[in-house]
Structure formats: C-alpha cells, structure tokens
Design a protein around this motif. Structure first.
Motif, PDB file in Angstrom:
ATOM      1  N   GLY A  40      -2.667  -9.040  -3.256  1.00 35.15           N
ATOM      2  CA  GLY A  40      -1.975  -9.725  -4.702  1.00 35.15           C
ATOM      3  C   GLY A  40      -0.520  -9.080  -4.911  1.00 35.15           C
ATOM      4  O   GLY A  40       0.134  -9.408  -5.280  1.00 35.15           O
ATOM      5  N   CYS A  41      -0.829  -7.646  -4.142  1.00 36.21           N
ATOM      6  CA  CYS A  41       1.171  -6.957  -4.448  1.00 36.21           C
ATOM      7  C   CYS A  41       2.059  -7.687  -3.846  1.00 36.21           C
ATOM      8  O   CYS A  41       2.702  -7.457  -4.306  1.00 36.21           O
ATOM      9  CB  CYS A  41       0.510  -5.334  -4.194  1.00 36.21           C
ATOM     10  N   LEU A  42       1.788  -8.439  -2.046  1.00 35.78           N
ATOM     11  CA  LEU A  42       2.791  -8.959  -1.680  1.00 35.78           C
ATOM     12  C   LEU A  42       3.015 -10.487  -2.600  1.00 35.78           C
ATOM     13  O   LEU A  42       3.492 -10.685  -2.364  1.00 35.78           O
ATOM     14  CB  LEU A  42       2.055  -9.194  -0.488  1.00 35.78           C
ATOM     15  N   LYS A  43       1.756 -10.739  -3.211  1.00 38.08           N
ATOM     16  CA  LYS A  43       2.438 -11.970  -3.372  1.00 38.08           C
ATOM     17  C   LYS A  43       3.219 -11.849  -4.896  1.00 38.08           C
ATOM     18  O   LYS A  43       4.216 -12.795  -5.209  1.00 38.08           O
ATOM     19  CB  LYS A  43       0.906 -12.894  -4.215  1.00 38.08           C
ATOM     20  N   SER A  44       2.514 -10.821  -5.722  1.00 39.34           N
ATOM     21  CA  SER A  44       3.705 -10.655  -7.098  1.00 39.34           C
ATOM     22  C   SER A  44       5.139  -9.780  -6.511  1.00 39.34           C
ATOM     23  O   SER A  44       6.202 -10.077  -7.488  1.00 39.34           O
ATOM     24  CB  SER A  44       2.647  -9.679  -8.058  1.00 39.34           C
ATOM     25  N   THR A  45       5.101  -9.689  -5.266  1.00 37.60           N
ATOM     26  CA  THR A  45       6.897  -9.022  -5.262  1.00 37.60           C
ATOM     27  C   THR A  45       7.048 -10.341  -3.969  1.00 37.60           C
ATOM     28  O   THR A  45       8.061  -9.653  -3.412  1.00 37.60           O
ATOM     29  CB  THR A  45       6.094  -8.027  -4.415  1.00 37.60           C
ATOM     30  N   GLY A  46       6.510 -10.824  -4.149  1.00 37.67           N
ATOM     31  CA  GLY A  46       7.947 -12.193  -2.899  1.00 37.67           C
ATOM     32  C   GLY A  46       7.431 -11.865  -1.450  1.00 37.67           C
ATOM     33  O   GLY A  46       8.645 -11.952  -0.901  1.00 37.67           O
ATOM     34  N   HIS A  47       6.367 -11.143  -1.208  1.00 33.74           N
ATOM     35  CA  HIS A  47       5.825 -10.805  -0.078  1.00 33.74           C
ATOM     36  C   HIS A  47       6.747  -9.858   0.656  1.00 33.74           C
ATOM     37  O   HIS A  47       7.233  -9.186   1.625  1.00 33.74           O
ATOM     38  CB  HIS A  47       6.335 -11.971   1.146  1.00 33.74           C
ATOM     39  N   GLN A  48       7.417  -8.558  -0.351  1.00 25.45           N
ATOM     40  CA  GLN A  48       7.862  -7.500   0.426  1.00 25.45           C
ATOM     41  C   GLN A  48       7.676  -6.170   1.034  1.00 25.45           C
ATOM     42  O   GLN A  48       6.931  -5.417  -0.286  1.00 25.45           O
ATOM     43  CB  GLN A  48       8.827  -7.244  -0.850  1.00 25.45           C
ATOM     44  N   SER A  49       6.472  -6.085   2.156  1.00 25.13           N
ATOM     45  CA  SER A  49       5.666  -4.806   1.946  1.00 25.13           C
ATOM     46  C   SER A  49       6.132  -3.465   1.937  1.00 25.13           C
ATOM     47  O   SER A  49       4.815  -2.860   1.412  1.00 25.13           O
ATOM     48  CB  SER A  49       5.319  -5.119   3.329  1.00 25.13           C
ATOM     49  N   ASP A  50       7.337  -3.306   1.825  1.00 26.24           N
ATOM     50  CA  ASP A  50       7.528  -2.176   1.694  1.00 26.24           C
ATOM     51  C   ASP A  50       7.359  -1.485  -0.221  1.00 26.24           C
ATOM     52  O   ASP A  50       7.215  -0.474  -0.313  1.00 26.24           O
ATOM     53  CB  ASP A  50       9.272  -1.735   1.722  1.00 26.24           C
ATOM     54  N   LYS A  51       7.346  -2.478  -1.118  1.00 26.08           N
ATOM     55  CA  LYS A  51       6.543  -2.405  -2.161  1.00 26.08           C
ATOM     56  C   LYS A  51       5.205  -2.370  -2.421  1.00 26.08           C
ATOM     57  O   LYS A  51       4.519  -1.677  -2.959  1.00 26.08           O
ATOM     58  CB  LYS A  51       7.455  -3.388  -3.535  1.00 26.08           C
ATOM     59  N   CYS A  52       4.996  -3.139  -1.269  1.00 26.71           N
ATOM     60  CA  CYS A  52       3.027  -2.334  -1.348  1.00 26.71           C
ATOM     61  C   CYS A  52       2.345  -0.872  -0.665  1.00 26.71           C
ATOM     62  O   CYS A  52       0.804  -2.038   0.206  1.00 26.71           O
ATOM     63  CB  CYS A  52       2.592  -4.280  -1.236  1.00 26.71           C
ATOM     64  N   ARG A  53       3.165  -0.480  -0.145  1.00 26.35           N
ATOM     65  CA  ARG A  53       3.107   0.450   0.820  1.00 26.35           C
ATOM     66  C   ARG A  53       2.027   1.111   0.656  1.00 26.35           C
ATOM     67  O   ARG A  53       0.743   1.196   1.538  1.00 26.35           O
ATOM     68  CB  ARG A  53       3.780   1.770   1.165  1.00 26.35           C
ATOM     69  N   GLN A  54       1.226   1.928  -0.654  1.00 23.01           N
ATOM     70  CA  GLN A  54       0.617   2.141  -1.243  1.00 23.01           C
ATOM     71  C   GLN A  54      -0.946   1.663  -1.062  1.00 23.01           C
ATOM     72  O   GLN A  54      -2.367   1.807  -0.509  1.00 23.01           O
ATOM     73  CB  GLN A  54       0.418   2.855  -2.835  1.00 23.01           C
ATOM     74  N   PHE A  55      -0.365   0.211  -0.932  1.00 20.43           N
ATOM     75  CA  PHE A  55      -2.099  -0.599  -1.053  1.00 20.43           C
ATOM     76  C   PHE A  55      -2.042  -0.954   0.198  1.00 20.43           C
ATOM     77  O   PHE A  55      -3.444  -1.199   0.977  1.00 20.43           O
ATOM     78  CB  PHE A  55      -1.663  -1.973  -1.678  1.00 20.43           C
ATOM     79  N   SER A  56      -1.730  -0.618   1.041  1.00 17.47           N
ATOM     80  CA  SER A  56      -1.158  -1.237   2.747  1.00 17.47           C
ATOM     81  C   SER A  56      -2.505  -0.178   3.017  1.00 17.47           C
ATOM     82  O   SER A  56      -3.913   0.017   3.762  1.00 17.47           O
ATOM     83  CB  SER A  56      -0.267  -1.270   3.337  1.00 17.47           C
ATOM     84  N   LYS A  57      -2.425   1.629   2.532  1.00 14.80           N
ATOM     85  CA  LYS A  57      -2.583   2.592   2.954  1.00 14.80           C
ATOM     86  C   LYS A  57      -4.518   2.980   3.111  1.00 14.80           C
ATOM     87  O   LYS A  57      -4.471   3.484   3.508  1.00 14.80           O
ATOM     88  CB  LYS A  57      -1.327   3.843   2.911  1.00 14.80           C
ATOM     89  N   LYS A  58      -4.223   2.223   1.486  1.00 16.40           N
ATOM     90  CA  LYS A  58      -5.565   2.513   0.842  1.00 16.40           C
ATOM     91  C   LYS A  58      -6.525   1.789   1.541  1.00 16.40           C
ATOM     92  O   LYS A  58      -7.627   1.997   1.615  1.00 16.40           O
ATOM     93  CB  LYS A  58      -5.031   2.430  -0.602  1.00 16.40           C
ATOM     94  N   TYR A  59      -6.164   0.216   2.030  1.00 15.78           N
ATOM     95  CA  TYR A  59      -6.446  -0.421   2.401  1.00 15.78           C
ATOM     96  C   TYR A  59      -6.921  -0.102   3.511  1.00 15.78           C
ATOM     97  O   TYR A  59      -8.654  -0.110   4.537  1.00 15.78           O
ATOM     98  CB  TYR A  59      -5.944  -1.802   2.918  1.00 15.78           C
ATOM     99  N   LEU A  60      -6.403   0.393   4.771  1.00 14.22           N
ATOM    100  CA  LEU A  60      -5.767   1.764   6.218  1.00 14.22           C
ATOM    101  C   LEU A  60      -7.287   2.736   6.388  1.00 14.22           C
ATOM    102  O   LEU A  60      -8.444   2.862   6.909  1.00 14.22           O
ATOM    103  CB  LEU A  60      -4.850   1.087   7.011  1.00 14.22           C
ATOM    104  N   GLU A  61      -6.722   2.854   4.798  1.00 15.95           N
ATOM    105  CA  GLU A  61      -8.327   3.695   4.822  1.00 15.95           C
ATOM    106  C   GLU A  61     -10.034   4.069   4.487  1.00 15.95           C
ATOM    107  O   GLU A  61     -10.917   4.467   4.723  1.00 15.95           O
ATOM    108  CB  GLU A  61      -7.813   5.596   3.823  1.00 15.95           C
ATOM    109  N   CYS A  62      -9.629   2.439   3.781  1.00 16.92           N
ATOM    110  CA  CYS A  62     -10.823   2.040   4.133  1.00 16.92           C
ATOM    111  C   CYS A  62     -11.901   1.711   5.439  1.00 16.92           C
ATOM    112  O   CYS A  62     -13.007   2.155   5.655  1.00 16.92           O
ATOM    113  CB  CYS A  62     -10.931   0.949   2.610  1.00 16.92           C
ATOM    114  N   ARG A  63     -10.584   0.632   5.824  1.00 14.88           N
ATOM    115  CA  ARG A  63     -11.180   0.326   7.086  1.00 14.88           C
ATOM    116  C   ARG A  63     -11.774   1.840   7.974  1.00 14.88           C
ATOM    117  O   ARG A  63     -12.964   1.883   8.190  1.00 14.88           O
ATOM    118  CB  ARG A  63     -10.404  -0.285   7.476  1.00 14.88           C
ATOM    119  N   MET A  64     -11.151   2.674   8.048  1.00 19.37           N
ATOM    120  CA  MET A  64     -11.582   3.941   8.672  1.00 19.37           C
ATOM    121  C   MET A  64     -12.093   4.464   8.438  1.00 19.37           C
ATOM    122  O   MET A  64     -13.116   5.226   9.169  1.00 19.37           O
ATOM    123  CB  MET A  64     -10.070   4.913   9.026  1.00 19.37           C
TER     124      MET A  64
END
Length: 99
Positions: A40-64
């Motif tokens: 959702g963050c990627l879609k709302s920021t035009g796929h600018q992943s640097d603006k969604c790093r906190q969500f990426s980190k939470k996702y990776l932490e969940c997977r671990m």
C-alpha cells in the motif's frame, strides 16, 4: 522417445527443497498485514521504496519471527541501527564523510 528426457525433464533426479531462508514462502499468510502495508505504501508513493523502508523492515522482521526466513541482523539487509545517521554509515564504510 520420451518427451521429458529430450527437453531436460526428470531424468531420475529427485527434487530437493530449497534450504531454509533461500526461497521462503508465506503459505499460511502469517505476515499478510505487514505485506499489505508495504505494498500500500509503495502504491501511494509511486513505487518509491525509500519512502516505505519502515514497512519493509516490519515485514522482514515478521518473516524472521515466524521462521519464514533465516534470522539476520537488519544491518545486513540494508537497514541502519536505531539512532545511526547516514553520515556515520558512510564514514564507517569509506573512512570519510561524503557530502
């Protein structure tokens, strides 16, 4: 002539599952909420992943946490430690601060 052998099909080799952490899939949808937040963050920021790093980190932490991928230090995955600035990361990598 068998079609499988001619084009690289099964020649008696048994399939081997990937090692843990190499190809992790979330079949049970254990981290769907985190994944949806990140997408959702990627879609709302035009796929600018640097603006969604906190969500990426939470996702990776969940997977671990759910043993869907091998545990790694977040700094190995490109995340800074809390309170560490980009300048200190650059300085430790090169021995100098680039501006």
């Amino acid at each position: 002539m068998s079609a499988g052998g001619q084009f690289g099909g099964n020649r008696g080799a048994r399939p081997v599952p990937p090692e843990k952490g190499v190809f992790p899939l979330d079949h049970m949808h254990l981290c769907d909420l985190e994944k949806k937040d990140y997408i959702g963050c990627l879609k709302s920021t035009g796929h600018q992943s640097d603006k969604c790093r906190q969500f990426s980190k939470k996702y990776l932490e969940c997977r671990m946490e759910k043993n869907l991928m091998a545990r790694q230090d977040m700094s190995e995955l490109g995340f800074r430690k809390e309170g560490e600035s980009q300048a200190s990361v650059d300085e430790s990598d090169t021995g100098r601060i680039d501006k």
